[in-house]
Structures are given as structure tokens and as C-alpha cells.
Design a protein around this motif. Structure first.
Motif, PDB file in Angstrom:
ATOM      1  N   THR A   1      -1.471   7.454  -3.621  1.00  0.00           N
ATOM      2  CA  THR A   1      -1.319   7.662  -5.070  1.00  0.00           C
ATOM      3  C   THR A   1      -0.409   8.859  -5.364  1.00  0.00           C
ATOM      4  O   THR A   1       0.284   8.872  -6.388  1.00  0.00           O
ATOM      5  CB  THR A   1      -2.683   7.867  -5.765  1.00  0.00           C
TER       6      THR A   1
ATOM      7  N   LEU B   1      -2.199  -1.337  -3.249  1.00  0.00           N
ATOM      8  CA  LEU B   1      -1.705  -1.433  -4.622  1.00  0.00           C
ATOM      9  C   LEU B   1      -2.422  -2.600  -5.291  1.00  0.00           C
ATOM     10  O   LEU B   1      -2.279  -3.750  -4.879  1.00  0.00           O
ATOM     11  CB  LEU B   1      -0.191  -1.678  -4.634  1.00  0.00           C
TER      12      LEU B   1
ATOM     13  N   TYR C   1     -10.708  -0.316  -5.410  1.00  0.00           N
ATOM     14  CA  TYR C   1     -10.472  -1.263  -4.318  1.00  0.00           C
ATOM     15  C   TYR C   1     -11.773  -1.559  -3.569  1.00  0.00           C
ATOM     16  O   TYR C   1     -12.109  -2.719  -3.300  1.00  0.00           O
ATOM     17  CB  TYR C   1      -9.416  -0.688  -3.365  1.00  0.00           C
TER      18      TYR C   1
ATOM     19  N   HIS D   1      -9.139   5.229  -6.122  1.00  0.00           N
ATOM     20  CA  HIS D   1      -9.001   4.080  -5.228  1.00  0.00           C
ATOM     21  C   HIS D   1     -10.349   3.465  -4.852  1.00  0.00           C
ATOM     22  O   HIS D   1     -10.403   2.461  -4.129  1.00  0.00           O
ATOM     23  CB  HIS D   1      -8.153   4.430  -4.007  1.00  0.00           C
TER      24      HIS D   1
ATOM     25  N   CYS E   1      -5.946   4.426  -9.866  1.00  0.00           N
ATOM     26  CA  CYS E   1      -6.495   3.651  -8.735  1.00  0.00           C
ATOM     27  C   CYS E   1      -5.468   3.380  -7.644  1.00  0.00           C
ATOM     28  O   CYS E   1      -5.840   3.053  -6.527  1.00  0.00           O
ATOM     29  CB  CYS E   1      -7.091   2.334  -9.235  1.00  0.00           C
ATOM     30  N   ASP E   2      -4.189   3.437  -7.978  1.00  0.00           N
ATOM     31  CA  ASP E   2      -3.157   3.180  -6.959  1.00  0.00           C
ATOM     32  C   ASP E   2      -1.867   3.889  -7.360  1.00  0.00           C
ATOM     33  O   ASP E   2      -1.817   4.550  -8.416  1.00  0.00           O
ATOM     34  CB  ASP E   2      -2.945   1.670  -6.752  1.00  0.00           C
TER      35      ASP E   2
ATOM     36  N   GLU F   1       0.822  -1.212   0.000  1.00  0.00           N
ATOM     37  CA  GLU F   1       0.000   0.000   0.000  1.00  0.00           C
ATOM     38  C   GLU F   1       0.854   1.259   0.000  1.00  0.00           C
ATOM     39  O   GLU F   1       1.978   1.263   0.504  1.00  0.00           O
ATOM     40  CB  GLU F   1      -1.006  -0.012   1.160  1.00  0.00           C
TER      41      GLU F   1
END
Lengths: 316, 271
Positions: free
Chosen positions: A9, A172, A204, A201, A142-143, A6
Motif C-alpha cells: 500500500t 490488489l 483481503y 489489507h 485496503c490496497d 499485488e
């Protein structure tokens, strides 16, 4: 769901800028007194002559970046999303987008997960006010790995780009070697009962919701829409064709935001029942990120509930 | 060009402004006429450019931050040879290069302007890029006096002083009038020279219609002292056309047929 660690971003952005500094001498970076927080300080430390602190003056920062781009530079201007997109909106509209200048705009601290700083610092409107501008590309990775790739891809393309990042550490979901292409959404799960279209994110949280739904016998299709403009119409239509109903997920106002962008595509080409997970026309508040996710109805449980509701509306 | 030739050209440009705005039926003659003498001195005495190669890397850059004076810009560009004067008739018409406010679709226009207060920042950014690369271009901006009310102007002034951009020059067209009336009554900007000096600029105050003074002050640029240059040009809005002079109403209004004939008669001849 496979998770590879993790990271916030914004770190992907900072690392992407450092990489760009190494491979492209034309890349310059501006910040507005938030270099540590936005992570542009990493670029500043390695390439001090190509880093410019504009001070707390976002409008002039955008104008200077426009001038730099006209001299052949590729400027990345950076500060919190609220300030860069809102305070400097007319500069982005009339100076940058109207002349289609090669200016890249990094907006950190998107969403309520900014937490304790509260409403003034939680950017919830940038997707709406950036995607409305002609010539603008809008990216919401998203990551951190995807943020890194989005940053490099933004430098590769010509024209204005807005990149949205978050403050907090998030899982991630992608690997460094996964492909990334602006305008091309990524399929995470193929399901037939309901589509979960997510950006940033929220991908997720959509995946968590899909796992929960699976336990109840519902198969969800999960799409990571990292490019909000130009949006991947075909990928969205594919989900609509397969599932006949869908839920959009964003950590942003639903009005005119990502959900709005998806609704525009569907209304035009394949209307299906939709539900919108996101901030419902209110300002953010101080609190812990997890707590705020619950309060604002953004958690996986909320997504799963919206999925079941929209399935009912679709007669499933 | 000699000063006499520059004066003749300024007169021609004033006629062009009247012709263009009359043909368009709208536009901004007042501020165009007040900035004409500086714009003439800049384009026909000082500027390094190749109108037949508008994207020549070595060119000096010009941005009209007060974009509404597009008529004077278009006249200077056409008379320099960027495009034929025949295009004047297309000003503000659908499909034309000559948009109501400057657009980079027009040869010789670097960037779109028209939302006031933005152009100076762009010139500052251009000069910063040139400084970074050790290039010797010069950077010119045209600002309005009313435009000095925009907050972004002061951000840009601060940045130019901070970064010591002594290859930047801005001309402030101080005609004292804006749409709603006198600048000092609407929102006072005085003492302007003191404010600019406090922001680390070199200030030259001139009669903005005295060609020799304008040439002299341009000849002293760049000064190489780490200070950007502001020319405060004391001007008359609508200069050269008696019934337009010092009338705020002529900020954004085109002459009708009768006014056109009268203005052209006043501007006839050489100087």
C-alpha cells in the motif's frame, strides 16, 4: 474474489504523491530519513525543490509542516507510523489539530506484517491515538490502488488527515477506476448471517474468510471500512441490521482501534454481539509476516472461527 | 514610534497585563512583563502588518512559542488595533476569543501554542515556505528560557541553521526563572549563546529592557548572511512591578485587588 495483482500500500502513497506533484504546485513532502522505504523518494526525485528531509526529528517535521500549511502549502509528512503518530503526538494534537491545519500525515509500516524488524517498528496504536483527536480524518486503505486514491483525496480536503500504510505486498482488490470517497465504506459481499467489517489489507483476509464460510453454508457480509474517522455509521448499521452480529478485523490493537470505533457506533445505535480480530493488548515480535499473522490470530481461519462464535452468541 | 513613545507604550502594555490577569483571576504576568519591551519594539517599531486585515498575505508572521504569555500578546494586538481593549475583561472566560493560551480564533494569532517547544518549528516551516516561493516576509518567534529545555527546540534550531533561514528571528526571554525555580538549578541551559552559535545562528545578547538596544538589533534584521537570528534578551521576570520582580511565584498567578492597586500605582505615569 477478484484479485488484480499485488503491491504494498505504501507504493500507492508514493505514486499518489508523484501525481499530486504534477497537478498541484502547492503540495510539498517531508520525510524523516526514510524516503526510500516510505517511497517519498519518488516525489523527491521528480520535485526536488518541494521535498524536505527533516532528518531524524519527527516533532520538528510536524511543526515545519504546520508552518508550511499556514503559508498555503499542502504538506505531506511521512515516516513510519510508530514514529510519526507516537513521537510527534503532542505536535499533531496541539499544533496541527487544535488549529485545524491542512497537514497530511503518512504513516508507513502499520501492523505486525512489518515482520523481522519487530515490535519497535510495527505500528499497532496509530488508529487509536489519531482518531481520538478532534478535526482529524483517519484513512486506512485496503490496497495500493485505494492508497493512491486516498492520497489524492486527502489533498483535496481541508484539514488534518492521517493515512495508514503497510510494508508488505498485498493483493490488489480494487481497480484504478473504482470510486473512492472519504467516509464512505465499500460493500464487497452482501450476506445475511454475519458481518465482517475490515480495514486496511484485512479486507483481503475477511474476503478469504467469507469464501471459507460460504463452503460451510454461512453467508457473510463484507464491508471495507477504509475511513475510520469519520466512520460510515449508516453502512455499519446496515450490516448490523441485516446480520445481527459482526466481527471487526484490523492489524492493530483492538483497544480503541477500528473495532472500538465500530463498537461505539453500535453501542449507541444498535447493539449486536461482536468479536474483535486484531492485536490483543500485546506488543509485536520479529518473524515472517505470514507466521506473525497466525501467531497474532489475524488469519482468515481466525476470522472464520470468530464469525461462527459470534453467530452462536447471536442465537444463530 | 520614537524610542520615547515605545517606552510609553511598553508601560501601557504592562498596565494592560495587570488589568487583564487581575480581571481573569489567573494567568501569567511574570513572563509577560519580562517580554514586554521586546514585544513592544516588535509590534510598534518593526512588524509589517495591517491589523484591519489580519490575513494580509504580505504580513510578517509572529508566533509566541511560549504561549503562556498570552497577556502580553493580547495587549500588543489590542493596542495595534486587532480588537478592542474592552475584550481584556473576557480573558480566560467561557466563549471568549482570548483563550488562556493563544488560539488561532483570535485575530492576529497565527496558530495555537501553549505546549512549550512547538512554535519555533512552525516559524521555521513558514520561513521555509516563503523561501521556496521567493517571498519577502519576515518571521518572528518569542521563546522562553525554560522552554529551551524542550528537545524539539533544538531540532528546530538545527533545521533553521541547516536551511539557512536568515529571515527568522527569535527572541529568547532570558529571565532566568521557571515554575520550579532558577533555570540553571532546574535544568541548566548555559552557555546558551555558544550553543546557538554552534547550531549556525547569529546571536545578539542585549538588555531586554533597553528599548534603544532592542530597536537597534531589530533594525539590523534581516542580515542576509544565511544565519537565523537569536536575540538573547536578559530580562527580569515580573519587570516593572516591584513585588513581582525576580519572583518565580509570579509565573502563573494573578494579582488580587490589593496587589492590583499597588501594581497599577507603580506603573502609573508615562515612563
Amino acid at each position: 474474489m477478484q484479485i488484480y495483482g499485488e503491491k504494498p500500500t505504501r507504493f500507492g502513497y508514493g505514486e499518489g504523491l508523484v501525481k499530486l506533484g504534477e497537478i498541484n504546485p502547492n503540495v510539498v513532502v517531508f520525510d524523516a530519513d526514510l524516503a526510500k522505504s516510505t517511497t517519498t523518494i519518488w516525489f523527491a526525485e521528480k520535485f526536488p525543490t518541494r521535498f524536505f528531509d527533516a532528518g531524524i526529528a519527527e516533532q520538528n517535521m510536524l511543526g515545519m509542516a504546520a508552518g508550511m500549511s499556514l503559508m498555503g502549502k499542502i504538506p505531506f509528512v511521512t515516516t513510519y507510523g510508530v514514529f510519526v503518530s507516537g513521537r510527534a503526538w503532542d505536535q499533531i494534537r496541539t499544533t496541527v489539530c487544535y488549529s485545524n491545519l491542512n497537514v497530511k500525515i503518512g504513516g508507513a509500516h502499520g501492523g505486525v506484517s512489518v515482520g523481522p524488524d519487530g515490535a519497535t517498528h510495527q505500528a499497532l496504536e496509530e488508529i487509536t491515538i489519531m482518531r481520538v483527536l478532534p478535526n482529524m480524518t483517519v484513512l486506512s486503505p485496503c490496497d495500493a490502488n485505494e492508497a493512491y486514491k486516498a492520497t489524492l483525496a486527502a489533498a483535496e480536503m481541508r484539514g488534518p488527515v492521517y493515512l495508514r500504510f503497510g510494508r508488505e505486498k498485498v493483493p490488489l482488490l480494487t481497480k484504478p477506476e473504482d470510486p473512492f470517497e472519504i467516509g464512505k465504506a465499500v460493500v464487497y459481499r452482501r450476506g445475511a448471517d454475519v458481518g465482517l467489517l475490515a480495514t486496511g489489507h484485512m479486507v483481503y483476509h475477511a474476503l478469504l474468510a467469507a469464501e471459507a464460510l460460504e463452503k460451510e453454508g454461512v453467508s457473510a457480509y463484507v464491508l471495507n471500512v477504509h475511513t475510520i474517522k469519520p466512520i460510515d455509521e449508516e453502512a455499519i448499521l446496515d450490516v448490523a441490521a441485516k446480520c445481527k452480529c459482526l466481527v471487526t478485523c484490523e492489524e492493530h490493537q483492538v483497544t480503541g482501534g477500528f473495532g472500538g470505533a465500530v463498537a461505539e457506533v453500535l453501542a449507541k445505535r444498535r447493539p449486536v454481539p461482536m468479536r474483535f480480530i486484531g492485536v490483543q493488548d500485546r506488543f509485536g515480535e520479529s518473524g515472517k509476516p505470514d507466521e506473525l499473522f497466525e501467531v497474532f490470530g489475524l488469519s482468515a481461519a481466525h476470522i472464520a472461527a470468530a464469525a461462527k462464535d459470534v453467530m452462536k452468541a447471536a442465537g444463530k | 514610534m520614537t524610542v520615547a513613545e515605545l517606552k510609553k507604550m511598553a508601560r501601557q502594555i504592562r498596565r494592560d497585563i495587570i488589568e487583564m490577569t487581575h480581571a481573569a483571576g489567573s494567568g501569567h504576568p511574570g513572563g509577560s512583563l519580562s517580554a514586554t519591551d521586546f514585544v513592544t519594539a516588535l509590534y510598534f517599531h518593526k512588524l509589517r502588518h495591517h491589523p484591519d486585515d489580519p490575513c494580509w498575505e504580505g504580513r510578517d508572521r509572529v508566533i509566541f512559542s511560549k504561549g503562556h504569555v498570552a497577556p502580553v500578546l493580547y495587549a500588543a494586538l489590542a493596542r495595534s488595533g486587532y480588537f478592542p481593549c474592552a475584550e481584556y475583561a473576557s480573558l480566560r472566560q467561557y466563549g471568549a476569543n482570548l483563550q488562556g493560551h493563544p488560539c488561532n480564533c483570535t485575530p492576529g494569532v497565527e496558530v495555537g501554542t501553549g505546549s512549550l517547544g512547538q512554535g519555533l518549528s512552525v516559524i521555521v516551516g513558514m520561513a521555509l515556505a516563503a523561501k521556496l516561493d521567493g517571498r519577502d516576509n519576515l518571521f518572528y518567534c518569542v521563546n522562553g528560557d525554560g522552554e529551551m529545555q524542550e528537545g524539539q527546540i533544538w531540532e528546530a534550531l538545527m533545521a533553521a541553521g541547516h536551511f539557512k533561514l536568515d529571515r527568522v528571528l527569535t527572541f529568547i526571554d532570558y529571565n532566568g526563572l521557571q515554575i520550579d525555580g532558577e533555570v540553571e538549578k532546574v535544568m541548566g541551559i548555559a552557555p546558551l549563546a555558544d550553543k546557538l552559535r554552534a547550531f549556525r545562528w547569529h546571536v545578539a545578547e542585549v538588555d531586554g529592557h533597553d528599548m534603544q538596544s532592542l530597536v537597534d538589533v531589530l533594525d539590523e534584521f534581516p542580515r542576509g548572511d544565511g544565519r537565523p537570528v537569536a536575540i538573547i534578551g536578559h530580562t527580569i521576570k515580573g519587570k516593572g512591578v516591584s513585588f513581582m520582580e525576580n519572583q518565580a511565584g509570579w509565573h502563573g498567578k494573578a494579582p488580587n485587588d490589593e496587589e492590583y492597586a499597588k501594581a497599577m500605582a507603580e506603573l502609573a505615569g508615562e515612563d
